[in-house]
Design a protein around this motif. Structure first.
Motif, PDB file in Angstrom:
ATOM      1  N   ALA A 146       0.821  -1.210   0.000  1.00  0.00           N
ATOM      2  CA  ALA A 146       0.000   0.000   0.000  1.00  0.00           C
ATOM      3  C   ALA A 146       0.855   1.260   0.000  1.00  0.00           C
ATOM      4  O   ALA A 146       0.534   2.238  -0.678  1.00  0.00           O
ATOM      5  N   LEU A 147       1.971   1.242   0.756  1.00  0.00           N
ATOM      6  CA  LEU A 147       2.767   2.451   0.915  1.00  0.00           C
ATOM      7  C   LEU A 147       3.886   2.588  -0.115  1.00  0.00           C
ATOM      8  O   LEU A 147       4.464   3.665  -0.258  1.00  0.00           O
ATOM      9  N   LEU A 148       4.192   1.508  -0.835  1.00  0.00           N
ATOM     10  CA  LEU A 148       5.235   1.587  -1.854  1.00  0.00           C
ATOM     11  C   LEU A 148       4.666   1.592  -3.273  1.00  0.00           C
ATOM     12  O   LEU A 148       5.413   1.761  -4.235  1.00  0.00           O
ATOM     13  N   ALA A 149       3.362   1.412  -3.405  1.00  0.00           N
ATOM     14  CA  ALA A 149       2.771   1.307  -4.735  1.00  0.00           C
ATOM     15  C   ALA A 149       2.995   2.562  -5.569  1.00  0.00           C
ATOM     16  O   ALA A 149       3.194   2.484  -6.781  1.00  0.00           O
ATOM     17  N   SER A 150       2.972   3.727  -4.932  1.00  0.00           N
ATOM     18  CA  SER A 150       3.133   4.973  -5.683  1.00  0.00           C
ATOM     19  C   SER A 150       4.536   5.121  -6.255  1.00  0.00           C
ATOM     20  O   SER A 150       4.757   5.924  -7.166  1.00  0.00           O
ATOM     21  N   SER A 151       5.512   4.334  -5.731  1.00  0.00           N
ATOM     22  CA  SER A 151       6.897   4.393  -6.233  1.00  0.00           C
ATOM     23  C   SER A 151       7.282   3.072  -6.888  1.00  0.00           C
ATOM     24  O   SER A 151       8.454   2.685  -6.893  1.00  0.00           O
ATOM     25  N   ALA A 152       6.297   2.379  -7.452  1.00  0.00           N
ATOM     26  CA  ALA A 152       6.537   1.041  -7.995  1.00  0.00           C
ATOM     27  C   ALA A 152       7.606   1.028  -9.079  1.00  0.00           C
ATOM     28  O   ALA A 152       8.374   0.068  -9.198  1.00  0.00           O
ATOM     29  N   ASN A 153       7.688   2.091  -9.877  1.00  0.00           N
ATOM     30  CA  ASN A 153       8.644   2.118 -10.974  1.00  0.00           C
ATOM     31  C   ASN A 153      10.095   2.105 -10.499  1.00  0.00           C
ATOM     32  O   ASN A 153      10.996   1.768 -11.275  1.00  0.00           O
ATOM     33  N   ALA A 154      10.322   2.476  -9.251  1.00  0.00           N
ATOM     34  CA  ALA A 154      11.690   2.531  -8.717  1.00  0.00           C
ATOM     35  C   ALA A 154      12.074   1.260  -7.970  1.00  0.00           C
ATOM     36  O   ALA A 154      13.187   1.159  -7.464  1.00  0.00           O
ATOM     37  N   LEU A 155      11.181   0.288  -7.915  1.00  0.00           N
ATOM     38  CA  LEU A 155      11.454  -0.930  -7.157  1.00  0.00           C
ATOM     39  C   LEU A 155      12.256  -1.909  -8.008  1.00  0.00           C
ATOM     40  O   LEU A 155      11.765  -2.437  -9.002  1.00  0.00           O
ATOM     41  N   GLU A 156      13.488  -2.148  -7.601  1.00  0.00           N
ATOM     42  CA  GLU A 156      14.360  -3.116  -8.249  1.00  0.00           C
ATOM     43  C   GLU A 156      15.078  -3.906  -7.166  1.00  0.00           C
ATOM     44  O   GLU A 156      15.133  -3.496  -6.000  1.00  0.00           O
ATOM     45  N   PHE A 157      15.646  -5.064  -7.554  1.00  0.00           N
ATOM     46  CA  PHE A 157      16.303  -5.909  -6.567  1.00  0.00           C
ATOM     47  C   PHE A 157      17.523  -5.232  -5.939  1.00  0.00           C
ATOM     48  O   PHE A 157      17.848  -5.506  -4.786  1.00  0.00           O
TER      49      PHE A 157
END
Length: 213
Positions: A132-143
């Protein structure tokens, strides 16, 4: 890595601990009956479970994003629905009767460790809250962002634990909780529903084909 992403991980970890749930109620009972030291030992043991479930949640979230945004959107939708169910259950909570005698926990650290590692709701709640709290920054999520996210989350856990340890021994807190337990539980329900709305809000555009590439 954006500050928004880091703050989201910190806030998710903070609220994962602070929002009332089984561990919160167990801590309150131990702190009310045995003081801050016993409560601190319980939280020290429980920290292992917090780290484990949140690490698995972050791996699942980042893995879903790496596979594709559609999977992440589906994950966000289901997590939102799960949070909504928890919130609805809390909002419809009923009084459990008179206060029950507090049990003395002889080994609060071991109790916290077992409680944290065996809590069946630890992983889904962590997954739902972080999603819920990281969805707005989903494009920056990498391993390669995982170590920093885990470090920030661990700091959030520590801050939350210190806050709880500070307040649980105060007589006014114990009296206030006993007097307003139902209202506190229902307020936590509203918070969960708020997270649910946020998760679904970020997932819906992708699932409906409305998100810009």
């Amino acid at each position: 890595m954006s500050q928004t992403l880091l703050f989201g991980a910190f806030l998710a970890a903070l609220l994962y601990v602070l929002i009332p749930g089984p561990a919160f109620l167990a801590l309150l009972g131990i702190g009310a009956g045995q003081g801050r030291r016993a409560g601190a030992m319980f939280m020290g043991g429980h920290l292992a479970g917090d780290v484990l479930w949140s690490a698995l949640a972050l791996v699942a979230i980042v893995g879903a994003k790496s596979i594709g945004s559609t999977i992440f959107d589906i994950l966000g939708l289901f997590c939102g629905l799960y949070l909504a169910w928890i919130g609805w259950t809390a909002l419809n909570a009923r009084p459990r009767g008179d206060n029950q005698p507090l049990l003395v926990v002889e080994r609060p650290y071991r109790r916290g460790l077992i409680f944290g590692l065996t809590n069946p709701k630890g992983y889904p709640v962590a997954l739902a809250t972080f999603t819920a709290l990281l969805a707005s920054s989903a494009n920056a999520l990498e391993f390669d962002a995982l170590p920093m996210l885990l470090a920030v989350s661990f700091f959030g856990f520590l801050v939350a634990d210190l806050i709880l340890i500070f307040v649980i021994g105060a007589p006014i807190v114990r009296r206030f909780y006993r007097r307003h337990e139902l209202a506190i539980v229902r307020l936590s329900g509203l918070l969960f529903i708020g997270f649910a709305v946020q998760a679904i809000w970020h997932a819906a555009p992708g699932l409906l084909g409305l998100r810009k590439p």
